[in-house]
Design a protein around this motif. Sequence first.
Motif, PDB file in Angstrom:
ATOM      1  N   PRO A 161       0.860  -1.180  -0.020  1.00  0.00           N
ATOM      2  CA  PRO A 161      -0.056  -0.093  -0.001  1.00  0.00           C
ATOM      3  C   PRO A 161       0.803   1.341  -0.130  1.00  0.00           C
ATOM      4  O   PRO A 161       0.426   2.335  -0.801  1.00  0.00           O
ATOM      5  CB  PRO A 161      -0.804  -0.171   1.130  1.00  0.00           C
ATOM      6  N   LEU A 162       1.939   1.220   0.512  1.00  0.00           N
ATOM      7  CA  LEU A 162       2.794   2.331   0.609  1.00  0.00           C
ATOM      8  C   LEU A 162       3.436   2.769  -0.840  1.00  0.00           C
ATOM      9  O   LEU A 162       3.230   3.831  -0.949  1.00  0.00           O
ATOM     10  CB  LEU A 162       3.983   2.202   1.638  1.00  0.00           C
ATOM     11  N   TRP A 163       3.816   1.672  -1.386  1.00  0.00           N
ATOM     12  CA  TRP A 163       4.400   1.785  -2.673  1.00  0.00           C
ATOM     13  C   TRP A 163       3.404   2.263  -3.534  1.00  0.00           C
ATOM     14  O   TRP A 163       3.635   2.941  -4.783  1.00  0.00           O
ATOM     15  CB  TRP A 163       5.229   0.531  -3.126  1.00  0.00           C
ATOM     16  N   LEU A 164       2.078   1.742  -3.534  1.00  0.00           N
ATOM     17  CA  LEU A 164       1.108   2.124  -4.522  1.00  0.00           C
ATOM     18  C   LEU A 164       0.634   3.815  -4.176  1.00  0.00           C
ATOM     19  O   LEU A 164       0.668   4.363  -5.322  1.00  0.00           O
ATOM     20  CB  LEU A 164      -0.221   1.193  -4.193  1.00  0.00           C
ATOM     21  N   ALA A 165       1.048   4.090  -3.054  1.00  0.00           N
ATOM     22  CA  ALA A 165       0.606   5.683  -2.589  1.00  0.00           C
ATOM     23  C   ALA A 165       1.713   6.256  -3.384  1.00  0.00           C
ATOM     24  O   ALA A 165       1.482   7.456  -3.849  1.00  0.00           O
ATOM     25  CB  ALA A 165       0.730   5.877  -1.252  1.00  0.00           C
ATOM     26  N   LEU A 166       2.978   5.966  -3.465  1.00  0.00           N
ATOM     27  CA  LEU A 166       4.358   6.497  -4.032  1.00  0.00           C
ATOM     28  C   LEU A 166       4.029   6.462  -5.248  1.00  0.00           C
ATOM     29  O   LEU A 166       4.405   7.495  -6.123  1.00  0.00           O
ATOM     30  CB  LEU A 166       5.317   5.959  -3.553  1.00  0.00           C
ATOM     31  N   TRP A 167       3.405   5.676  -6.010  1.00  0.00           N
ATOM     32  CA  TRP A 167       3.142   5.603  -7.360  1.00  0.00           C
ATOM     33  C   TRP A 167       2.291   6.837  -7.707  1.00  0.00           C
ATOM     34  O   TRP A 167       2.325   7.349  -8.862  1.00  0.00           O
ATOM     35  CB  TRP A 167       2.690   4.393  -7.829  1.00  0.00           C
ATOM     36  N   GLN A 168       1.433   7.106  -7.129  1.00  0.00           N
ATOM     37  CA  GLN A 168       0.595   8.145  -7.245  1.00  0.00           C
ATOM     38  C   GLN A 168       1.134   9.555  -6.905  1.00  0.00           C
ATOM     39  O   GLN A 168       0.270  10.683  -7.114  1.00  0.00           O
ATOM     40  CB  GLN A 168      -0.693   7.904  -6.352  1.00  0.00           C
ATOM     41  N   CYS A 169       2.428   9.614  -6.443  1.00  0.00           N
ATOM     42  CA  CYS A 169       3.185  11.027  -5.920  1.00  0.00           C
ATOM     43  C   CYS A 169       3.286  11.691  -7.384  1.00  0.00           C
ATOM     44  O   CYS A 169       3.367  11.249  -8.508  1.00  0.00           O
ATOM     45  CB  CYS A 169       4.034  10.706  -5.218  1.00  0.00           C
ATOM     46  N   SER A 170       3.370  13.312  -7.170  1.00  0.00           N
ATOM     47  CA  SER A 170       3.423  13.939  -8.169  1.00  0.00           C
ATOM     48  C   SER A 170       4.412  15.286  -7.629  1.00  0.00           C
ATOM     49  O   SER A 170       4.336  15.518  -6.729  1.00  0.00           O
ATOM     50  CB  SER A 170       2.363  14.478  -8.867  1.00  0.00           C
ATOM     51  N   VAL A 171       5.185  16.164  -8.555  1.00  0.00           N
ATOM     52  CA  VAL A 171       5.650  17.198  -8.287  1.00  0.00           C
ATOM     53  C   VAL A 171       4.993  18.421  -7.737  1.00  0.00           C
ATOM     54  O   VAL A 171       5.350  19.161  -6.788  1.00  0.00           O
ATOM     55  CB  VAL A 171       6.602  17.717  -9.608  1.00  0.00           C
ATOM     56  N   ARG A 172       3.811  18.359  -7.932  1.00  0.00           N
ATOM     57  CA  ARG A 172       2.778  19.220  -7.481  1.00  0.00           C
ATOM     58  C   ARG A 172       2.792  19.351  -6.195  1.00  0.00           C
ATOM     59  O   ARG A 172       2.386  20.403  -5.520  1.00  0.00           O
ATOM     60  CB  ARG A 172       1.350  19.014  -8.229  1.00  0.00           C
ATOM     61  N   GLN A 173       2.963  18.217  -5.308  1.00  0.00           N
ATOM     62  CA  GLN A 173       2.892  18.127  -3.887  1.00  0.00           C
ATOM     63  C   GLN A 173       4.028  18.990  -3.224  1.00  0.00           C
ATOM     64  O   GLN A 173       3.855  19.522  -1.936  1.00  0.00           O
ATOM     65  CB  GLN A 173       3.178  16.844  -3.439  1.00  0.00           C
ATOM     66  N   LEU A 174       5.128  19.317  -3.979  1.00  0.00           N
ATOM     67  CA  LEU A 174       6.037  20.476  -3.341  1.00  0.00           C
ATOM     68  C   LEU A 174       5.484  21.780  -3.392  1.00  0.00           C
ATOM     69  O   LEU A 174       5.784  22.561  -2.658  1.00  0.00           O
ATOM     70  CB  LEU A 174       7.297  20.237  -4.262  1.00  0.00           C
ATOM     71  N   ILE A 175       4.710  22.145  -4.362  1.00  0.00           N
ATOM     72  CA  ILE A 175       4.085  23.505  -4.614  1.00  0.00           C
ATOM     73  C   ILE A 175       2.712  23.631  -3.848  1.00  0.00           C
ATOM     74  O   ILE A 175       2.533  24.637  -3.140  1.00  0.00           O
ATOM     75  CB  ILE A 175       3.831  23.874  -5.983  1.00  0.00           C
TER      76      ILE A 175
END
Length: 851
Positions: free
Chosen positions: A390-404
């Motif tokens: 589940p953790l790696w599945l959440a990381l797969w949905q990660c994007s650069v937008r989260q930094l901004i």
Amino acid sequence: MPANNSAKNSPLRKNPIRNSLQLAWHFYQQQKHHSSQRVLRWVQGILLVFIVTLSQTSASIQAYLSHNLANLLGADLVLSQPLALSASQHAELAAMSQQIVLSQSLTTTLTHNGQWQRATLKAVADDYPLQGELRTATSQGGQENVSAQGAAVGEIWLDSRLLAALGLRLGEQLSIGGHRLTVSRILLHEPDRLMEGHTVEMRALLHRTDLQQFRATDDIIQHRYLFAANAQQISTILQWQKTHLPAAQVHHKHGAHPLALFWQRTENFIGLASILLFFMAAIAMQQLTRAQLQQQQFFSAVCLSVGASKQTVLHISVLKWLFGLLLLLPQVLAISALCHWLLLQWLQAQAFAQQGAAGSFANLAWQPDIALAVKTIVASASIFLVLNFPLWLALWQCSVRQLIQPQRRSISNAVLFGCATLVLAGVAAHYSDNGLLTAMLLGSMLASIALLLVLSWLTLSLCEKLSQPFSGILPFALYMMKQRLLSKTTQILGIGLAAFLLLFTLMLLKDLGDNMAAHQRTHDGNLLVSQASSAQMADIQLWAAQHAITIRQHKPFMYVQLTHINGGQLADVMQKPSDSLATLSRPVRLHWSEAVPGNNRLVSGQWWHSADTNWQQLSVEQEVMTDLGLQLGDRLGLVIAEHYVEFSIAATHAYQSGAGAITFWLQMPPAALTHIKAPHYSMASLELQPEQFSLLGQLWQQHPSLRMVSLQELTQRFDSSLALVTRLISGFAGLIILLAGVVMVSSVHAVEAKEQKKNSIILSFGLSKRTCLQLNIIEWLVTGAIAATGAIVATWLAGLLIYQSQFSLPYHPDIGWLLGTLAVILSLVTGLGIVLSKNSLAGSVRQLMAE
């Protein structure tokens, strides 16, 4: 274009494998001292130590059994059955082998000067032993001697326990059935003792000529034929046995050890029980996954911003997890090796000693198997891989937008539940050897979990609703707990399951033993006759009438051996080990009754009628039906007095209390007796006054082979078994308690940031830190109270179900025990909770303003 070129020229793209390893190692080094990572190492370490220790111990025992089968069998092949071989059968087997040696044994009761002791008599001739050493001594504690042959005519050799139990000394005479024998040696070791399995019977050796003087019938004597044969001859004898003597038991040097299936069932039971460990580990890892999600996503977003692909980000996270697991292995291997050694020492000193097999297992050696340890660790790593998915599945949905623009991305509860279910199902499938055992264990666990979940939700929701009109610390604490229902529920589950296991072991099993003794005394008296021939039963009835002794029950039976199911041989049809299969591989009792016995109830099918001409019908006990996967209409092939008879299953029955405890797995119509010629025996129960027990010596002197056991002896056996089970489960409960603590730690860390913010807000309203501490104490008291109540209710329900099914009686637990347990759990949970919440109590108004 420039942006694309920048991404293509990113350092992460130039040497992806090397850079991924470096970044993963750097990320691991940064986070390894973080609290959530330490707790994760604890969870993985505890499970690894348990699984590796279990696999190593089981492998050591199975390797020892396999290695010693060749040395302790006393022959190349052993064939055992109740009746002697016919002259033609003996001649055929003699032509297939190099030599045959016969030993005869029977269970009897020896008496001397008013003392009696149950023992196994083995009668041999001058050609015994065939292989191995027969060791004796001529004095207590004296030097061992290797004897070339067994006892001479007129002599008997007793083992040291039997000698002490009867108060005999070497040179004295022992009378058996009116025949006097001289005790000449102390029996220390028989080369074919392995065939006795894990029996606790005391033993004696005499000459076959003397056994004939006892006038014991052949049907109560076990005939054991020891063969000297090569591999080809062993194969020939095995094929002959399947055709001509399918009911005989056969063991050979190239086959399985008699105890191999017993230890395989033991390992499977412990493995199934470990599902509880995996369940609690899944709870802890779910909390830790939520706690570290934000940091992992931030790191992944940074990597994505400098040109890394999502595959690279995922590789880095997996490599980071793998580094943590690999660096954990040295400690795991060292601790599991120590636990493996300690467990083998305990088995030799405690478990095997109580089972009467300490001598056979005295040389059980500590031999760690590195290849098996690696295989076990790889299998465990696969389990951790699934739980981390589940953790790696959440990381797969990660994007650069989260930094901004920070976004709250939570892990799907459905994915977490699915991964945990997959792991638990895999463990259950690996260790399950029969559906009945698996269903009972998993059913009890699921019932306990469901009870704790429902109790948690109802208590917190109801209390929060009722306290809404009021103000104060308690309503506020309940409101905050309701807002964090998920984390509080996980804490309650961890604590409640640990408490339930301890309560069930320490309280319920003890109460069960006491009530079993009282119930059996009420319905069955205090003396059980487990086997008596027709002549012996007639003498018992006469003896009871002379001394005004009440016979409570009297039920006839005959011995049968199950050899075929639906035309197929039992060994070929039934592959998985089970308690029912282990019992049915030996002769079992077959009872006949016109109507359903008073202590049985009809579960399915139809009981026979007196006018029914079909006598080849059976009623089979419900547990056996479930254990072996049998159905109504199935055909069972039974060997009765060397004759093969096939029955069809017409009904299923189950035990019910109220009319005595003597019941049978197999029952048939009385009409079958006219078609079956076999020796009849009886089981009976009697009620004796304390002073009348001294009269039993008369019966045993007249009938040494009569099998009787007192209620006191049965209770002592149950208590000794219960003590062993309690020690085993208490040790297992230690792991449960440790994981319960880890669950508490992980749940605290999962909400630590929110707790600090909550405490900072409370302080900003002018309240003191003492108020924060009071709120924390209330929360942990409520948590402990719900967990303890759930454990107590689950224990009570388990007791109620057991008592209803076994005795049809209500279960009344000890109120003092329950209140004491409640106080202990509340104290431990509150104390540990306050210690773990120390960091969350360190919040301040300045910290709140900084955020």
